[in-house]
Design an enzyme around this catalytic site. Structure first.
Site, PDB file in Angstrom:
ATOM      1  CG  HIS A 488      -4.456 -15.057  -2.987  1.00  0.00           C
ATOM      2  ND1 HIS A 488      -4.800 -15.388  -4.277  1.00  0.00           N
ATOM      3  CD2 HIS A 488      -5.532 -14.378  -2.493  1.00  0.00           C
ATOM      4  CE1 HIS A 488      -6.008 -14.922  -4.548  1.00  0.00           C
ATOM      5  NE2 HIS A 488      -6.474 -14.309  -3.477  1.00  0.00           N
ATOM      6  CD  GLU A 489      -6.556 -13.674   1.105  1.00  0.00           C
ATOM      7  OE1 GLU A 489      -6.866 -12.464   1.026  1.00  0.00           O
ATOM      8  OE2 GLU A 489      -7.246 -14.575   0.606  1.00  0.00           O
ATOM      9  CG  HIS A 492      -6.477  -9.555  -2.097  1.00  0.00           C
ATOM     10  ND1 HIS A 492      -6.878  -9.188  -3.359  1.00  0.00           N
ATOM     11  CD2 HIS A 492      -6.834 -10.858  -1.949  1.00  0.00           C
ATOM     12  CE1 HIS A 492      -7.453 -10.220  -3.958  1.00  0.00           C
ATOM     13  NE2 HIS A 492      -7.429 -11.250  -3.127  1.00  0.00           N
ATOM     14  CG  HIS A 495      -5.344  -4.114  -5.493  1.00  0.00           C
ATOM     15  ND1 HIS A 495      -6.015  -5.003  -6.282  1.00  0.00           N
ATOM     16  CD2 HIS A 495      -5.482  -2.920  -6.132  1.00  0.00           C
ATOM     17  CE1 HIS A 495      -6.519  -4.407  -7.337  1.00  0.00           C
ATOM     18  NE2 HIS A 495      -6.212  -3.127  -7.265  1.00  0.00           N
ATOM     19  CD  GLU A 518      -9.862 -12.873  -5.170  1.00  0.00           C
ATOM     20  OE1 GLU A 518      -8.727 -13.314  -4.894  1.00  0.00           O
ATOM     21  OE2 GLU A 518     -10.588 -12.309  -4.337  1.00  0.00           O
ATOM     22  CE1 TYR A 629     -11.557 -16.086  -5.031  1.00  0.00           C
ATOM     23  CE2 TYR A 629     -13.823 -16.835  -5.166  1.00  0.00           C
ATOM     24  CZ  TYR A 629     -12.822 -16.193  -4.469  1.00  0.00           C
ATOM     25  OH  TYR A 629     -13.074 -15.654  -3.239  1.00  0.00           O
TER      26      TYR A 629
END
Length: 724
Positions: A488-489, A492, A495, A518, A629
């Site tokens: 997940h992180e 980012h 991104h 998110e 979220y």
């Protein structure tokens, strides 16, 4: 969560990993210099001086814009000057933000917290500078024909100035200005208290029954013996300790004591600051012409209006009522069996995580302690980074001996696979230490943008995690949820790295709607359950050639939605709390936390605790936004099942389409527009509801789809009305 400038908004590897040279292409012999120049600012004095420099440079830009003679205004000498200042000062502010989170020296962290407070106060003043606003409005009134990012940047700049109250009478204007400064002070102090919290509980070995010996051996020993003369161990409220005990300890009293400490973090210092902030936010919103802070915040989000958010949350809760009640009954039955009780029992807050794990193991035979043996951190990191390279068309290379703030931090270079063009840098800081930010997040460090000379500034970002450190007996082994967190992180991070925009204000995640931002990373969590992905990221710590067994893979897939009703209800507690406290002026947060856990999550919390006192999201940029979220998960699951799952999760064509339509635009386009471009249609909630265990009739729209259809219309109308 992410950190932006002086205000928190939003979300290294093991020693063995740092010795390896990874991946297809290496550039370490001629390392690309990293533009994130933090090294001169690693003392309290230099941090303080940098804050002063940020403010001085910003004020110079303001004065330049405010002093433009009438008739001589242009895009370049108004908005262009603001963006030049952003290009310089965003990176400087990120240095201070990062040092406050990760620097090993408490003196440096304290200085950084103080600097953040000073910078936050300055940006409140800057956002309310009437002379700058008037100068930009004078340029707008020339009605020059702008397109693309220029048009969007001018429109949003004026919108944001108006939202600061520059149209108000002088007395109201000064009131808002003073209150916003106080809010900024409270936000910084609140988060500093959470970061520096060192709550600890002492337990004997007997009191930690059920917890792995590996974990117990890693604990610091207490300086005093227990009342009955036994050796004691120090358990902190940091996540690695908290999860290990709450998930595994069979002694209810131990879990109760630790849960009490966890839910009481900063209760004496932060509760009053939170409630003062809530009242101030409400007052500011009323003066600005909004009924409450929620309405003010949602004006610039995808959801647009609190009524839509509440309808969404209430509908999800309604859809899950039956499922959640059935799951709760299963928990109660298991508790009665374990405790040998004869009468009905309730599920307490300190029981929740424990029985979630027990249900998984009972119904799906998911042995998380056994599974983590197949996820040594080296293997996971190598595998995940390789997957991101493959689907996004990138190449990563680890620098040798980079300048870093702690010995196990690493620095990486990113190149485009096809063109070999340099794309950006990212840092990895993977393990907990005293005073370090205690969660997992991505931190933007340098924004990418087009320079005046025609070249590009490449971006820099960092991933900050708190995964267990290796011991002498075993390497760092990740729980499966840690693997999901890393996926997940790092999404980012991508991104930030893959964003290609004209202006720094549009780069990456920074100004993307928080109820969409998110979604890309939530989508990527689904990769962790795919067999071809697990084949790449798993390998037993004693023999990496031994992959996660097929039977474990199937059990993980089946268990993905174990307790989904109750777990989703738990998220609804946070979302409802956030929206309720931002729909009124005064709130008793302790009382509200207690009642929501009882009513929605259906668990019995401990009295005299208040988890809101350490709930950083509602004080650090997600105020009136926690619903996002779950809201964005609708989009995430739609993207995953409609595109990647149907065409292949490692399909490069899909990955490049995702990079082009979702990652590259940053915030230069609305979230709904990017989603529609990726999907080829308006988003649907079918995949979301199916994933939650709800039977979906795909022949007709569901109630959440009707909300999405309304939003599509609202978004299009909003886009038209914003054109200058």
């Amino acid at each position: 969560r992410r950190v932006h400038g002086g205000i928190t908004f939003l979300t290294s590897s093991s020693s063995s990993l740092s010795q390896k040279v990874l991946f297809r292409m290496s550039h370490t012999s001629s390392a690309k210099p990293c533009s994130f120049n933090w090294q001169p600012y690693s003392t309290p004095e230099s941090i303080s001086a940098l804050a002063d420099e940020i403010i001085s440079t910003g004020q110079k830009a303001e004065n330049e814009i405010a002093s433009i003679e009438s008739g001589k205004h242009s895009f370049e000498n108004t908005i262009g000057v603001l963006e030049q200042d952003s290009a310089l000062n965003l990176s400087r502010s990120h240095i201070i933000s990062l040092m406050s989170m990760v620097h090993p020296s408490k003196d440096v962290r304290d200085s950084a917290h103080a600097a953040q407070e000073k910078i936050s106060a300055y940006y409140v003043d800057r956002g309310m500078n009437k002379n700058v606003y008037k100068s930009i409005v004078e340029y707008k009134n020339k009605q020059e024909q702008l397109t693309g990012e220029k048009e969007r940047l001018l429109s949003r700049t004026i919108r944001d100035f108006k939202r600061q109250g520059l149209q108000l009478k002088d007395d109201d204007y000064e009131k808002v200005k003073t209150m916003k400064k106080r809010i900024s002070e409270l936000q910084v102090k609140f988060q500093a208290n959470v970061n520096e919290d060192n709550s600890k509980v002492l337990f004997t070995r007997d009191e930690l029954k059920g917890v792995s010996e590996e974990f117990i051996s890693s604990l610091e020993k207490g300086s005093e013996l227990s009342s009955n003369g036994q050796e004691q161990f120090v358990v902190t409220t940091q996540y690695p300790h908290y999860f290990a005990v709450m998930d595994r300890c069979v002694i209810p009293e131990t879990r109760k004591r630790l849960q009490n400490a966890f839910d009481s973090r900063c209760i004496n210092t932060n509760t009053s600051m939170l409630e003062e902030t809530l009242a101030l936010r409400h007052d500011v919103s009323e003066i600005l012409g909004y009924p409450n802070h929620g309405a003010y915040v949602l004006e610039v989000r995808m959801a647009k209006d609190p009524s839509i958010v509440l309808a969404f949350l209430e509908q999800v809760s309604k859809e899950l009522d039956s499922l959640a009640k059935n799951e709760l009954e299963e928990m109660k039955k298991l508790k009665i069996q374990e405790l040998n009780e004869k009468s009905d029992v309730g599920i307490n807050s300190w029981d929740f995580r424990y029985y979630v794990k027990r249900i998984e193991e009972k119904q799906y035979q998911v042995d998380h302690e056994k599974i983590k043996e197949y996820f040594p951190i080296d293997k996971v990191v190598n595998g995940v980074l390789q997957i991101y390279q493959d689907i996004l068309g990138l190449k990563f290379s680890k620098q040798e001996n980079p300048a870093v703030w702690f010995e196990d931090v690493t620095l990486w270079e990113v190149y485009d696979e096809k063109t070999n063009d340099f794309v950006g840098h990212f840092y990895m800081d993977m393990h907990p230490r005293e005073g370090k930010y205690g969660h997992a997040c991505m931190a933007p460090l340098v924004p990418g943008y087009a320079k005046q000379d025609g070249s590009r500034q490449t971006p820099v970002a960092a991933i900050i995690c708190n995964f267990p450190k290796p011991t002498q007996e075993k390497p760092s082994l990740l729980q499966f949820e840690d693997v999901e967190t890393f996926f997940h992180e790092f999404g980012h991070v991508m991104h930030e790295i893959c964003s290609v925009t004209q202006f720094p204000s549009h780069h990456g995640c920074g100004d993307t709607e928080t109820d969409f931002v998110e979604a890309p990373s939530q989508m990527l969590e689904n990769w962790c359950y795919e067999s071809e992905v697990l084949e790449r990221i798993s390998g037993h710590f004693q023999d990496e050639s031994k992959k996660l067994p097929t039977e474990f893979v199937e059990k993980l897939k089946l268990s993905k939605n174990a307790n989904v009703g109750l777990l989703t209800k738990r998220q609804l507690v946070f979302g409802m709390l956030d929206m309720k406290i931002h729909s009124q002026k005064n709130s008793n947060t302790q009382q509200l936390c207690y009642s929501l856990q009882n009513e929605i999550q259906m668990v019995q919390p401990q009295p005299d605790t208040n988890f809101a006192a350490s709930f950083g999201h509602i004080m650090g940029g997600y105020d009136a936004g926690y619903y996002g979220y779950m809201f964005s998960k609708v989009f995430a699951l739609d993207m995953f099942y409609s595109v990647f799952k149907s065409k292949g999760v490692l399909n490069k064509e899909c990955g490049l389409h995702y990079r082009k339509t979702i990652l590259e635009p940053g915030s230069s386009k609305d979230g709904f527009e990017m989603l529609s471009n990726f999907l080829g249609r308006v988003p649907s909630a079918n995949a979301f509801l199916s994933e939650q265990g709800v039977e979906v009739d795909k022949t007709k729209p569901n109630e959440i789809d009707e909300i999405m259809a309304k939003l599509a219309v609202i978004t299009e109308n909003s886009k038209k009305s914003s054109k200058l």
